[in-house]
Motif scaffolding. Structure first.
Motif, short mmCIF file in Angstrom:
data_model
loop_
_atom_site.label_atom_id
_atom_site.label_comp_id
_atom_site.label_asym_id
_atom_site.label_seq_id
_atom_site.Cartn_x
_atom_site.Cartn_y
_atom_site.Cartn_z
N GLN A 88 32.31 -28.70 9.15
CA GLN A 88 31.10 -28.65 9.98
C GLN A 88 31.45 -28.30 11.41
OE1 GLN A 88 30.02 -32.60 8.98
NE2 GLN A 88 29.69 -31.99 6.86
N PHE A 89 32.57 -28.80 11.86
CA PHE A 89 33.04 -28.47 13.21
C PHE A 89 33.34 -26.96 13.29
CE2 PHE A 89 35.94 -28.02 16.71
CZ PHE A 89 35.54 -28.97 17.63
N ILE A 90 34.00 -26.46 12.25
CA ILE A 90 34.38 -25.04 12.29
C ILE A 90 33.14 -24.14 12.29
CG2 ILE A 90 35.59 -23.20 11.06
CD1 ILE A 90 37.57 -25.31 10.07
N VAL A 91 32.19 -24.42 11.40
CA VAL A 91 31.00 -23.56 11.40
C VAL A 91 30.22 -23.70 12.70
CG1 VAL A 91 30.72 -23.43 8.89
CG2 VAL A 91 29.52 -25.20 10.15
N GLY A 92 30.28 -24.92 13.29
CA GLY A 92 29.65 -25.11 14.59
C GLY A 92 30.29 -24.20 15.63
N THR A 93 31.59 -24.10 15.59
CA THR A 93 32.30 -23.23 16.52
C THR A 93 31.90 -21.77 16.32
OG1 THR A 93 34.16 -24.73 16.25
CG2 THR A 93 34.58 -22.69 17.43
N ILE A 94 31.87 -21.36 15.05
CA ILE A 94 31.53 -19.96 14.76
C ILE A 94 30.14 -19.64 15.29
CG2 ILE A 94 31.18 -18.25 12.94
CD1 ILE A 94 32.98 -20.02 11.15
N ALA A 95 29.17 -20.50 14.93
CA ALA A 95 27.79 -20.22 15.34
C ALA A 95 27.67 -20.20 16.85
CB ALA A 95 26.86 -21.28 14.75
N SER A 96 28.37 -21.10 17.52
CA SER A 96 28.30 -21.14 18.98
C SER A 96 28.86 -19.85 19.56
CB SER A 96 29.10 -22.32 19.54
OG SER A 96 28.69 -23.50 18.95
N LEU A 97 29.98 -19.44 19.03
CA LEU A 97 30.61 -18.23 19.57
C LEU A 97 29.71 -17.02 19.37
CD1 LEU A 97 33.52 -16.99 20.55
CD2 LEU A 97 33.19 -15.83 18.35
N ILE A 98 29.16 -16.92 18.16
CA ILE A 98 28.30 -15.75 17.90
C ILE A 98 27.11 -15.77 18.83
CG2 ILE A 98 26.80 -14.68 16.17
CD1 ILE A 98 28.77 -15.60 14.05
N ALA A 99 26.45 -16.94 18.93
CA ALA A 99 25.28 -17.02 19.81
C ALA A 99 25.69 -16.74 21.25
CB ALA A 99 24.65 -18.41 19.70
N GLY A 100 26.81 -17.33 21.65
CA GLY A 100 27.25 -17.18 23.03
C GLY A 100 27.68 -15.75 23.36
N SER A 101 28.01 -14.97 22.33
CA SER A 101 28.42 -13.60 22.59
C SER A 101 27.24 -12.64 22.54
CB SER A 101 29.46 -13.14 21.55
OG SER A 101 30.46 -14.10 21.43
N ILE A 102 26.31 -12.92 21.64
CA ILE A 102 25.19 -11.99 21.44
C ILE A 102 24.11 -12.16 22.50
CG2 ILE A 102 23.29 -11.39 19.90
CD1 ILE A 102 25.15 -11.99 17.58
N PHE A 103 23.69 -13.43 22.71
CA PHE A 103 22.60 -13.64 23.67
C PHE A 103 23.11 -13.47 25.09
CE2 PHE A 103 21.19 -16.03 19.97
CZ PHE A 103 19.89 -15.53 19.83
N ASP A 104 22.17 -13.16 25.95
CA ASP A 104 22.55 -13.05 27.35
C ASP A 104 21.42 -13.59 28.20
OD1 ASP A 104 23.90 -12.53 29.59
OD2 ASP A 104 23.76 -10.34 29.48
N LEU A 105 21.35 -14.89 28.31
CA LEU A 105 20.23 -15.54 29.00
C LEU A 105 20.75 -16.16 30.29
CD1 LEU A 105 19.00 -17.36 25.79
CD2 LEU A 105 17.87 -15.41 26.86
N PRO A 106 19.83 -16.62 31.12
CA PRO A 106 20.27 -17.34 32.32
C PRO A 106 21.05 -18.59 31.90
CG PRO A 106 17.88 -17.02 32.31
CD PRO A 106 18.38 -16.47 31.03
N PRO A 107 22.00 -19.04 32.73
CA PRO A 107 22.95 -20.08 32.32
C PRO A 107 22.35 -21.24 31.55
CG PRO A 107 23.47 -19.35 34.50
CD PRO A 107 22.26 -18.57 34.08
#
Ligand SMILES: Nc1ncnc2c1ncn2[C@@H]1O[C@H](COP(=O)(O)OP(=O)(O)OP(=O)(O)O)[C@@H](O)[C@H]1O
Ligand SMILES: [Mg+2]
Lengths: 366, 520
Positions: A88-107
């Motif tokens: 669960q930790f690993i998939v959490g990391t993956i999802a966070s990275l993907i979201a953090g790379s794709i989206f570009d919102l204010p901080p």
């Protein structure tokens, strides 16, 4: 002597005694292998407490395992053994990275989105584990272990994807820095104080969230109707069913929440500390597995997980300084942790031993 | 009462000054007891008096804080059940410690396996020994049957064989007959009398006065952790025993008011339910209960009672048929729906299903109505209200110890656990109350109280189904009696128009018409 036995029957005191025994045993092992226990102890102590920076690093390293500890403890209260916290930790990391790379919102929003994605990923995987258990009776430990491996390989797969992979490295690009949760920028006022070297660490919001989550989970378990149901199902599923509780649904909910907490740990970890990216995993990083030990030492109390998590991370972090100061092998700190966990697991024997001694003494006196 | 008897080898067990505290609360204070070899010795006392604790000390399950134990005139330090067995003491608990999935044989030899010279299990030798024992005491069982397929009485037999196999001389039974039917009790009594004749010593904890009169030589009475005297059974009668136990005169049977039934509240029509082995355990089973009526279901254990309860509670699947409460069908829904339709069940298995032993008394007391508005606000439990609610139940049903709301149900005595279940179910003011063995493990005073409560509920217009192995209880409380045999109702009677003999005849599988032929 009776007071001692009474004292030892308190869970807290036998916990401290176990920890103490763990240290003594590891020092004996060290002495045998030729390291001075005193030097090791002082190196360990200095490695943790000598400077605010070190203490802060222990806190930073402790944050994820406090979370996974809470995750495991929560599931345990509901009668489930969340062996899958690692996955669960690993998939959490993956999802966070993907979201953090794709989206570009204010901080602020970027952080929010990343954290939600990480948490959601953990929730889904945990929920799936719970669903399989509720629907088909597949044991959560088995599915947990399998999902851990699946998560690991998915993670390595994501690292290899063209969109994420950083050329000539074995990791992904870091996520966008609007998603970072570091607090260094907000702590400028410490610059000229004694604590200034904290600014050299990657201080981040994670620990604050961890404390809030610990308190919240503890509140849910002890004071609410839902918590009453969860613990009932955990203690005696048959009786809970008979009392009209939906034990199946409960299993799914509990695993969802437990998984969510592990996912949240991952999100705060990747947003809080560098490299803010994922590397190829040769094996597990033990963020989830250490959570099992953390929960065990905390006797499955969410609040207790804060302390046992810090304790654990202190050992891990302090162990590094032992390694560099004294050239002890890295295994020694693992042995130490193993021994301590072992003693905690068998802590129940202390009162029994004391009772025995007591009886023997009475006999020889009278 | 300090014992004046000298320590002597005529006595199998002598305890002196046994004191035991739990969390600083004395539950036994300086108890002396003398149990002569070759006798059946009963131990009587109110719920929570300390009987089980005393025997658990003899069996090494608990250690006394103070006091000494003498076996056959010699001091003995019984540190654990293991040591007890070495000292030829065996105990049969009320809740059997058998492994369901193992066969009788495997259960008996477990932990005491015979091996041949190669260290391999010698099953033949063990089997022969068990057969020898079971023939000697006429304790016949199928050694290859699995425990889960056996009736409670048979399981008890296995427990007895298990301790005999370990060659014990002192046998302790904690409420052995609570789960047995009248004929099984007779068998049990003749078995233990046989042990005594053989020179073994039997200690029996029980609440059933009649049984003490029929089985025992002496009876020690314990009141609030104090031995208040040992009597020769030949010198006393039941009423005296009861009075000695509670310390004042007692009424042994509850009075009943007039029967004025209302409309049908609960109806089962043509119910078919399979048990785990896919055999029909209930076969076209039907019954009706009216408001203000106590319907007693008499029957030998294992004739479909458990399946009946489980299907009403929606813990088991119904194959066909209809279960209807106030006109609403509930079969194959879920326990929550059953609850919402006002069906309360005093389940026979209080440890596994009725209670959550690790929950406190307060937490257990609200198990059936924690969803109600009073108990929580915005999902947060209202601790004050819950405590008050629990306190009220504790006072009303005299659950001991008095201030027990925050102690785990596990630490209550057996009888007090039962009172807690009864209190909770009755207080939920159901449309239909199903009481299965409601007075199991209760002392005579408490039984009388529960009987009065059941009658009061009936007078308030509730429909009540009483399932009990106690013929006396069925006869005393029921307005109508149905006999269950082999998954069917084989006879319905108005209480006033029948008698124990007729009911007993049908319970044993006799035909209704045969009985009429027999008596005419
Ligand atoms: N493990 C325990 N921890 C704390 N209190 C206990 C424990 N076991 C028993 N007690 C208390 O000791 C008292 C005596 O209990 P015990 O089980 O011996 O009663 P009993 O005479 O067998 O009653 P019953 O007829 O209801 O079975 C009770 O008040 C009970 O609450
Ligand atoms: Mg008892």
């Amino acid at each position: 002597m009776t007071t001692i036995s009474k004292f030892l029957k308190k869970p807290v005191s036998s916990l401290f005694l176990s920890v103490f025994c763990g240290f003594v045993t590891s020092f004996i092992i060290l002495a045998i292998t030729g390291y001075s226990p005193f030097e090791v102890a002082s190196s360990l102590f200095n490695g943790i407490f000598s400077r605010p920076k070190h203490i802060m690093n222990v806190v930073i390293k402790g944050m994820p395992i406090i979370f996974t500890g809470i995750s495991v403890a929560f599931a345990f209260k509901g009668g489930l053994f969340n062996m899958g916290a690692e996955g669960q930790f690993i998939v959490g990391t993956i999802a966070s990275l993907i979201a953090g790379s794709i989206f570009d919102l204010p901080p602020f929003f970027q952080v929010l989105v990343v954290v939600v994605f990480g948490t959601l990923a953990g929730t889904l995987l945990g929920g799936l584990t719970g669903f399989l258990k509720a629907k088909f009776g597949t044991h959560e430990v088995i599915t947990g272990i399998m999902f851990n491996w699946i998560a690991l390989y998915i993670s390595n797969f994501v690292v290899s994807l063209k969109n994420f992979h950083r050329p000539n490295s074995n990791s992904t690009f870091p996520m966008k820095d609007s998603g970072f949760t570091g607090l260094r920028g907000n702590l400028g006022f410490l610059k000229d104080s004694f604590f200034s070297d904290i600014l050299k660490t990657e201080v981040n919001v994670g620990i604050i969230v961890a404390i809030v989550v610990a308190i919240f989970v503890s509140f849910i378990l002890n004071k609410t109707q839902k918590g009453y149901e969860i613990c009932a199902a955990g203690l005696n599923a048959e009786a809970a069913k008979f009392a009209g509780m939906n034990v199946y649904k409960n299993t799914i909910y509990v695993m969802m929440i437990s998984g969510g907490i592990s996912g949240l740990a991952a999100a705060l970890s990747i947003t809080g500390t560098s490299p803010h990216s994922i590397s190829i995993l040769a094996g597990f990083e033990n963020n989830g597995f250490n959570g099992l030990s953390v929960a065990l030492i905390a006797n499955n109390s969410p609040i207790g997980c804060i302390f046992s998590g810090l304790f654990f991370s202190g050992l891990i972090y302090g162990g590094k300084s032992m390694q560099s100061d004294l050239k002890t092998p890295s295994e020694i700190i693992n042995i130490m942790m193993g021994v301590i966990v072992f003693f905690v697991a068998v802590a129940r024997i202390f009162p029994i031993i004391v009772d025995r001694l007591l009886k023997r003494r009475q006999k020889s006196n009278g | 009462m300090p014992s004046k008897i000298k320590i002597s080898s005529q006595y199998a067990v002598q305890m002196r000054g046994v004191t035991k505290k739990f969390n600083n609360k004395k539950v036994l204070s300086s108890v002396d007891i003398d149990i002569k070899k070759g006798t059946v010795h009963a131990i009587l006392g109110e719920n929570g008096a300390g009987k089980s604790t005393l025997m658990n000390i003899l069996y090494g399950f608990y250690r006394a804080d103070e006091g000494t134990i003498f076996l056959n005139g010699k001091i003995a330090e019984i540190k654990s059940p293991h040591v007890a067995i070495r000292n030829k003491i065996g105990m049969v608990y009320q809740h059997f410690m058998l492994i369901d999935k193992f066969t009788v044989m495997e259960n008996i030899i477990l932990g005491n396996e015979m091996v041949n010279k190669f260290g391999v299990l010698d099953l033949k030798k063990s089997r022969n020994r068990i057969l020898e024992i079971s023939n000697k005491y006429s304790l016949l069982v199928d050694l290859d049957a699995k425990i889960e397929d056996m009736s409670v009485a048979m399981q008890q037999r296995v427990e007895i064989l298990k301790i005999l196999y370990r060659e014990v001389d002192i046998l302790i039974f904690d409420e052995p007959t609570a789960v047995l039917s009248p004929t099984e009790i007779e068998d049990f009594i003749s078995t233990i009398r046989g042990f005594a004749l053989e020179g073994k010593t039997v200690i029996v904890i029980t609440h059933k006065l009649k049984e003490i009169m029929n089985s025992s030589d002496k009876c020690t009475i314990i009141r609030s952790g104090v031995n208040v005297g040992t009597v020769n059974i030949s010198d006393v009668d039941q009423k005296e025993l009861a009075e000695k136990m509670v310390g004042h005169t007692v009424e042994l049977s509850a009075k009943k008011t007039k029967f004025t039934p209302g409309n049908v509240v609960f109806k089962i029509t043509d119910l078919c339910v399979e048990n785990e082995k896919k055999v029909l355990a209930l076969d076209n089973f039907s019954l009706k209960v009216r408001a203000g009526e106590i319907l007693g279901i008499a029957g030998v254990d294992g004739n479909g009672q458990r399946e009946l309860i489980d299907s009403i509670a929606c813990l088991a699947k119904v194959k066909s048929g209809v279960i209807e409460i106030c006109g609403k069908q509930i079969q194959n829904t879920n326990p929550c729906n059953v609850l919402n339709n006002g069906i309360a069940i005093i389940h026979e298995d209080r440890e596994k299903i009725g209670l959550i032993l690790d929950y406190t008394v307060a937490e257990n007391s609200m198990m059936k109505n924690y969803k109600l508005k009073d108990f929580s606000k915005n999902g947060i439990l209202k601790k004050k209200f819950i405590d008050k609610f629990a306190k009220n139940l504790i006072n009303k049903y005299d659950i001991k110890p008095e201030n027990c709301i925050n102690i785990p149900a596990r630490n209550l005595s057996g009888g007090n656990q039962q009172k807690l279940v009864i209190a909770r179910e009755i207080s939920s003011k159901p449309n239909l109350l199903i009481a299965v063995q409601p007075t199991r493990g209760l002392d005579v005073g408490a039984i009388e109280y529960v009987h009065r409560m059941l009658i009061k509920e009936r007078d308030e217009g509730r429909a009540i189904i009483l399932i009990s192995l106690e013929m006396d209880e069925i006869m005393q409380l029921s307005d109508t009696i149905s006999v269950i045999y082999n998954g069917c109702i084989v006879g319905n009677f108005d209480r006033k128009m029948t008698n124990e003999r007729e009911i007993g005849f049908l319970m044993a599988g006799g035909e209704k018409n045969d009985y009429n032929l027999k008596i005419s």
